[in-house]
Design a protein around this motif. Structure first.
Motif, mmCIF file in Angstrom:
data_model
loop_
_atom_site.group_PDB
_atom_site.id
_atom_site.type_symbol
_atom_site.label_atom_id
_atom_site.label_comp_id
_atom_site.label_asym_id
_atom_site.label_seq_id
_atom_site.Cartn_x
_atom_site.Cartn_y
_atom_site.Cartn_z
ATOM 1 N N HIS A 1 10.707 0.256 11.663
ATOM 2 C CA HIS A 1 9.593 -0.589 11.235
ATOM 3 C C HIS A 1 9.242 -0.503 9.751
ATOM 4 N N CYS A 2 9.659 0.544 9.067
ATOM 5 C CA CYS A 2 9.243 0.723 7.671
ATOM 6 C C CYS A 2 10.327 0.347 6.673
ATOM 7 N N ASP A 3 11.478 0.975 6.792
ATOM 8 C CA ASP A 3 12.533 0.654 5.821
ATOM 9 C C ASP A 3 13.646 -0.181 6.442
ATOM 10 N N GLU B 1 1.703 4.480 12.080
ATOM 11 C CA GLU B 1 1.109 3.879 10.885
ATOM 12 C C GLU B 1 0.701 4.952 9.884
ATOM 13 N N ALA B 2 0.190 6.085 10.374
ATOM 14 C CA ALA B 2 -0.178 7.192 9.488
ATOM 15 C C ALA B 2 1.064 7.774 8.815
ATOM 16 N N SER C 1 4.054 6.213 1.816
ATOM 17 C CA SER C 1 3.825 5.034 0.963
ATOM 18 C C SER C 1 4.694 3.843 1.374
ATOM 19 N N LYS C 2 4.834 3.674 2.678
ATOM 20 C CA LYS C 2 5.586 2.549 3.237
ATOM 21 C C LYS C 2 4.628 1.623 3.966
#
Length: 172
Positions: A14-16, A125-126, A132-133
């Motif tokens: 989900h982030c990168d 999410e945390a 910092s994503k």
């Protein structure tokens, strides 16, 4: 409650959008157990990441095969998928929609897994925020190191293991 490898998978998913790394972390976790004790639902999640990796690269045949396999596993393992805080019915629907897109050779678009456990969602999410994503950010289609990750890593260990297995099969 959930294995660290699963958190890592969700983070990369989900982030990168590093689907290659998703595959790596979950496969390593899955292989920690003896062959007869391995849980197949992990393979379904791995195959989702691999299918998306192929789709993003324009490998529609590889993507279709992985996503269809993932769909079969997720369908059979709905209780295990639910126990991982995911909505298995929504996940199946998303996979079926993606299969249609791949069959039509439509361009890749990022997708999110349907997390239904609010504590899992908050933890993820945390984790993203601490790195910092942005949770749920779209894939960077111009990042060659992400899109073609498999071509950029040292695969000598994988090749060596395949050759060893081939020799064993020839002997047996």
């Amino acid at each position: 409650m959930y294995p660290k490898a699963y958190f890592d998978y969700l983070y990369h998913f989900h982030c990168d959008r590093d689907y290659f790394e998703c595959h790596e972390v979950l496969e390593e976790y899955w292989k920690e157990k003896n062959a007869g004790e391995r849980e197949i639902h992990w393979v379904g999640l791995i195959q989702i990441a691999v299918g998306l990796y192929h789709h993003r690269r324009g490998n529609f045949k590889g993507s279709l095969r992985m996503l269809q396999n993932a769909c079969r596993i997720i369908g059979k393992e709905s209780a295990a998928i639910e126990a991982l805080g995911l909505d298995s019915a929504r996940l199946l629907k998303s996979l079926e929609e993606r299969i249609v897109c791949v069959t039509k050779q439509e361009p890749y678009a990022s997708m999110n897994l349907p997390i239904i456990d609010p504590d899992l969602q908050l933890s993820c999410e945390a984790l993203a925020q601490s790195a910092s994503k942005v949770w749920g950010a779209a894939s960077d289609l111009f990042d060659d190191s992400l899109v073609n990750r498999h071509t950029l890593r040292d695969r000598s260990d994988v090749i060596e293991e395949r050759q060893r297995q081939l020799k064993l099969r020839r002997k047996g």
